[in-house]
Design a protein around this motif. Structure first.
Motif, short mmCIF file in Angstrom:
data_model
loop_
_atom_site.label_atom_id
_atom_site.label_comp_id
_atom_site.label_asym_id
_atom_site.label_seq_id
_atom_site.Cartn_x
_atom_site.Cartn_y
_atom_site.Cartn_z
N GLU A 81 49.37 43.61 35.72
CA GLU A 81 49.72 43.85 37.09
C GLU A 81 51.14 43.74 37.30
O GLU A 81 52.12 43.40 36.53
CB GLU A 81 49.15 42.72 37.87
CG GLU A 81 47.58 42.42 37.61
CD GLU A 81 47.24 41.43 36.58
OE1 GLU A 81 46.14 40.80 37.07
OE2 GLU A 81 48.04 40.90 35.87
N CYS B 271 48.08 47.88 39.01
CA CYS B 271 47.21 47.22 37.65
C CYS B 271 47.06 48.59 36.95
O CYS B 271 46.17 49.49 37.13
CB CYS B 271 45.99 46.70 38.09
SG CYS B 271 44.93 46.18 36.47
N TRP C 176 40.38 43.38 42.44
CA TRP C 176 41.49 42.50 42.70
C TRP C 176 40.82 41.13 43.27
O TRP C 176 39.96 41.42 44.11
CB TRP C 176 42.45 42.97 43.68
CG TRP C 176 43.42 43.99 43.23
CD1 TRP C 176 43.05 45.53 43.74
CD2 TRP C 176 44.75 44.02 42.46
NE1 TRP C 176 44.24 46.32 42.83
CE2 TRP C 176 45.00 45.34 42.28
CE3 TRP C 176 45.19 43.12 42.05
CZ2 TRP C 176 46.08 45.45 41.57
CZ3 TRP C 176 46.18 43.11 41.07
CH2 TRP C 176 46.73 44.58 40.82
N ARG D 105 41.88 36.98 44.06
CA ARG D 105 43.06 36.09 44.14
C ARG D 105 42.80 34.68 44.16
O ARG D 105 41.60 34.26 44.54
CB ARG D 105 43.67 36.27 45.48
CG ARG D 105 43.20 36.09 46.74
CD ARG D 105 43.84 36.51 47.96
NE ARG D 105 43.07 36.36 49.10
CZ ARG D 105 43.58 36.69 50.37
NH1 ARG D 105 44.55 37.59 50.54
NH2 ARG D 105 42.74 36.39 51.47
N ARG E 14 38.68 31.29 42.34
CA ARG E 14 39.23 32.81 42.25
C ARG E 14 38.07 33.43 43.31
O ARG E 14 37.02 33.56 43.02
CB ARG E 14 39.30 33.35 41.02
CG ARG E 14 40.09 34.84 40.85
CD ARG E 14 40.06 35.12 39.45
NE ARG E 14 40.76 33.96 38.85
CZ ARG E 14 41.40 34.33 37.38
NH1 ARG E 14 41.05 35.28 36.73
NH2 ARG E 14 42.06 33.46 36.78
N TYR F 76 44.81 38.74 40.69
CA TYR F 76 44.46 39.16 39.47
C TYR F 76 43.59 40.42 39.54
O TYR F 76 42.91 40.71 40.29
CB TYR F 76 43.58 38.19 38.69
CG TYR F 76 44.12 36.72 38.55
CD1 TYR F 76 43.96 35.63 39.40
CD2 TYR F 76 44.58 36.40 37.23
CE1 TYR F 76 44.75 34.46 39.31
CE2 TYR F 76 45.28 35.14 37.04
CZ TYR F 76 45.05 34.32 38.04
OH TYR F 76 45.90 33.00 37.78
N CYS F 77 43.95 41.61 38.44
CA CYS F 77 43.08 42.63 38.27
C CYS F 77 42.08 42.24 37.55
O CYS F 77 42.29 41.65 36.47
CB CYS F 77 44.39 43.70 37.97
SG CYS F 77 43.49 45.11 37.47
N THR F 78 41.11 42.90 37.57
CA THR F 78 39.77 42.91 36.75
C THR F 78 39.05 44.26 36.49
O THR F 78 39.14 45.05 37.45
CB THR F 78 38.79 42.03 37.21
OG1 THR F 78 37.62 41.71 36.39
CG2 THR F 78 38.36 42.28 38.47
N TRP G 59 40.65 40.77 32.52
CA TRP G 59 41.47 40.13 33.52
C TRP G 59 42.85 40.48 33.10
O TRP G 59 43.34 39.90 31.93
CB TRP G 59 41.06 38.84 33.60
CG TRP G 59 39.77 38.62 34.11
CD1 TRP G 59 38.52 38.39 33.43
CD2 TRP G 59 39.53 38.34 35.56
NE1 TRP G 59 37.41 38.07 34.42
CE2 TRP G 59 37.92 38.17 35.62
CE3 TRP G 59 40.12 38.68 36.77
CZ2 TRP G 59 37.38 37.99 36.82
CZ3 TRP G 59 39.39 38.47 38.03
CH2 TRP G 59 38.13 38.14 38.06
N GLN H 256 47.14 39.21 33.71
CA GLN H 256 47.52 37.91 33.78
C GLN H 256 47.96 37.29 35.21
O GLN H 256 48.35 36.16 35.24
CB GLN H 256 49.00 37.97 32.80
CG GLN H 256 49.94 38.52 33.73
CD GLN H 256 50.00 40.16 33.94
OE1 GLN H 256 49.32 40.71 33.42
NE2 GLN H 256 51.19 40.36 34.74
N GLY H 257 47.81 38.21 36.08
CA GLY H 257 48.05 37.76 37.48
C GLY H 257 49.52 37.76 37.91
O GLY H 257 50.59 38.01 37.00
#
Length: 112
Positions: free
Chosen positions: A6, A22, A36, A38, A45, A94-96, A102, A104-105
């Motif tokens: 990200e 991302c 996404w 958060r 989350r 965070y992207c997933t 995932w 790292q944020g």
């Protein structure tokens, strides 16, 4: 293993905008949804927005009309355009991919 990276977080004032990106480190095969989430320290989350391989989007009620998720499929990259930001949007984003991979944020902080 494929990594999600990200970028684009930062500090912005209330009413401002940020664009998160991302990118996958290699081609994503078999992942039909990216999104996404958060998280605020001490809390769960939660989903912000998601997009399927077919382009179907889903948003949390709290961000509808302010955030837009998009996808550049050939680049295996997704974006989150965040407008009219509010202090309550402050979180690590965070992207997933399929809620399996995932990133790292990235920190987003909105000052009042």
């Amino acid at each position: 293993q494929v990594q999600l990276v990200e970028s684009g977080g930062g500090l912005v004032k209330t009413g401002g905008s940020l664009r998160l990106s991302c990118a996958a480190s290699e081609r994503l095969s078999g992942f039909n949804r990216m999104g996404w989430y958060r998280q605020v320290l001490g809390k769960q989350r939660t989903l912000v927005a998601s997009i399927t391989i077919g382009g179907i989007t889903n948003y949390a009620d709290s961000v509808k009309g302010r955030f837009t998720i998009s996808r550049d499929a050939p680049k295996d990259t997704i974006y989150l355009q965040m407008n009219n930001l509010k202090p309550e949007d402050t979180a690590i984003y965070y992207c997933t991919a399929n809620e399996y991979l995932w990133g790292q944020g990235t920190q987003v902080t909105v000052s009042s």
